[in-house]
Scaffold this active site. Structure first.
Site, PDB file in Angstrom:
ATOM      1  CE  LYS A   1      17.264 -50.473 -43.533  1.00  0.00           C
ATOM      2  NZ  LYS A   1      17.530 -51.850 -43.120  1.00  0.00           N
TER       3      LYS A   1
ATOM      4  CB  SER B   1      18.982 -54.909 -39.452  1.00  0.00           C
ATOM      5  OG  SER B   1      18.351 -53.682 -39.755  1.00  0.00           O
TER       6      SER B   1
ATOM      7  CD  GLU C   1      15.508 -59.348 -57.502  1.00  0.00           C
ATOM      8  OE1 GLU C   1      14.657 -60.129 -57.007  1.00  0.00           O
ATOM      9  OE2 GLU C   1      16.706 -59.363 -57.200  1.00  0.00           O
ATOM     10  CG  LEU C   2       9.483 -56.574 -55.361  1.00  0.00           C
ATOM     11  CD1 LEU C   2       8.020 -56.170 -55.317  1.00  0.00           C
ATOM     12  CD2 LEU C   2      10.266 -55.880 -54.256  1.00  0.00           C
TER      13      LEU C   2
ATOM     14  CB  CYS D   1      14.810 -63.544 -55.691  1.00  0.00           C
ATOM     15  SG  CYS D   1      14.634 -62.572 -54.183  1.00  0.00           S
TER      16      CYS D   1
END
Length: 463
Positions: free
Chosen positions: A160, A163, A234-235, A268
């Site tokens: 996913k 978008s 993983e933010l 990041c």
């Protein structure tokens, strides 16, 4: 958010896509489940050959997919080509090293005897269908760094993607099949964020991995936790870049600029907070500001461009809010802090350097996702460590010092998943990658990343 390709350099919508409905999602889930039943039994040599074929195909199509990435999310074409090449490298690395990393592990003879066994070992077996929720900023690399070890381990993937990069997502879904992987081993789902929960709760999904924002990570972790499913997250990150007096200042400045504006500042692991010892602070600030102000902002397709547009209009607005909040509370903008006046269209923002940052400013604790650097003076090592750790994130860190005693202290005390000395943070297939605190949990890449989605199985034979 609409599933569409919108060129960030022009703001023009180039192509839109209909989200897949329940019937198509069900077909892909069923296909993935069926694929796993057979693919999990393939030998490691076959899997490695398939990864090599994928690498060869991607290498051949490198320019094509690089243009797609630049068109969809605005990274410079130079950076997009480098990203594709990095993906080729990772595919080949796992093809070469996967068999070694997945080999059975045997305890010592003494431990086997003590356990009462005739023989015993540990085997790494695949988990099943893994849902990958991936971001737009490195639309190829973020997926490959999950897919290569996952497929080598015998798992199958459902992607996913973000978008705003649908064409890159579809390319990835097609790439592995064209390279020879059995149908269903890796598929793209063109769905919105609102479809994730139902998919993740489906019993055919064994685990999930997400790279993205903290709110997205919280949501996926909560759903997976409720279903008792493994996740790797993983933010965000707001990595420190610490410069001590023993550093080569010219090299530290040059690398600092690259570390801050890589991927148009939308990474990041980009260095974001520059913590500089007071003895060299003024010299660093002068050179760093001049170098940031001299960068060329413009068309990402041009080889001469250093910094392209931000990926979305909302992304630029968020960055502007952080900068305006800081300046409104007394921070000083040494350069930038505005939209380039010569760019009437597109989501461009000038490279920016801010000083006078205080804890009340949002930018002190929130991630600035764009070419904005904050500068802090530090009187000594203790002050530098305190500043570096004074945030909710802990992804990576960069430290410039030749003093071995200082290096040992930073390794011991910095709260981060990586400590990079005299260089900038960069991911590599052989090195584990991930963070602590609100930067997430689990690891990607290396054997550690591969084993995250394995059933680590103890095999024991009685005497």
């Amino acid at each position: 958010m609409a599933i569409a390709t919108v060129n960030p350099a022009t703001g023009q919508t180039l192509k839109t896509f209909e989200a897949q409905g329940p019937d198509e999602i069900e077909q892909r889930l069923a296909r993935a489940t069926a694929a796993f039943r057979d693919y999990r039994t393939t030998d490691l040599v076959t899997r490695a050959e398939l990864l090599r074929a994928t690498a060869d195909l991607l290498e051949h199509e490198q320019d094509e997919i690089a243009h797609t990435m630049t068109t969809e999310m605005g990274k410079t074409l130079v950076a997009a080509r480098a990203e594709a090449a990095k993906c080729v490298k990772a595919l080949r690395w796992y093809a070469e090293n996967g068999e070694r990393l997945l080999a059975d592990e045997r305890p010592s003879a003494a431990d086997i005897e003590d356990s009462g066994a005739r023989a015993a070992y540990v085997r790494y077996r695949p988990l099943g269908v893994v849902l990958a929720v991936m971001p737009w900023n490195f639309p190829l690399w973020q997926v490959i760094r999950f897919a290569a070890p996952g497929l080598m381990a015998g798992n199958v993937g459902l992607l996913k993607h973000a978008s705003n990069v649908p064409q890159t997502a579809l390319y990835l879904g097609d790439l592995f099949y064209r390279a020879g992987f059995p149908e269903g081993c890796f598929q793209t789902l063109l769905v919105g964020a609102d479809a994730i929960e139902k998919i993740l709760r489906d019993p055919r999904i064994a685990a999930a991995t997400l790279t993205g924002s903290e709110p997205a990570g919280r949501s996926v972790a909560a759903i997976a936790g409720d279903e008792v499913k493994k996740t790797v997250l993983e933010l965000g990150g707001s990595d420190p870049y610490i410069v001590m007096p023993s550093a080569d200042l010219d090299r530290a400045v040059r690398t600092a600029v690259t570390a801050r504006v890589q991927n148009n500042g939308q990474s990041c692991i980009a260095a974001k907070r520059f913590i500089v010892h007071s003895d060299v602070y003024e010299g660093f600030v002068e050179r760093f500001t001049a170098a940031m102000a001299a960068l060329t902002v413009g068309d990402p397709m041009l080889e001469s461009t250093d910094v392209g547009p931000l990926s979305t209009e909302r992304g630029r607005a968020d960055l502007e809010e952080l900068v305006n909040d800081a300046v409104g509370q007394g921070a000083t903008a040494l350069c930038g802090a505005r939209r380039p006046p010569h760019h009437r269209v597109g989501w461009f923002y000038e490279p920016t350097v801010l000083t006078g940052i205080t804890p009340t400013m949002r930018i002190h604790r929130e991630e600035a996702f764009g070419p904005v650097a904050t500068l802090y003076p530090a009187d000594d090592l203790d002050a530098a460590v305190e500043l570096a750790n004074d945030i909710p994130f802990g992804l990576s860190s960069n430290v410039w010092t030749d003093d071995e005693a200082e290096q040992r202290r930073f390794i011991r005390d910095l709260e981060a998943g990586g400590v990079y000395f005299n260089g900038m943070t960069a991911s590599h297939p052989a090195m584990p990658f991930g963070g602590v605190k609100r930067s997430g949990y689990g690891r990607e890449l290396s054997g550690h990343g591969m084993h995250e989605f394995c059933n680590v199985t103890t095999v024991w034979y009685g005497a």
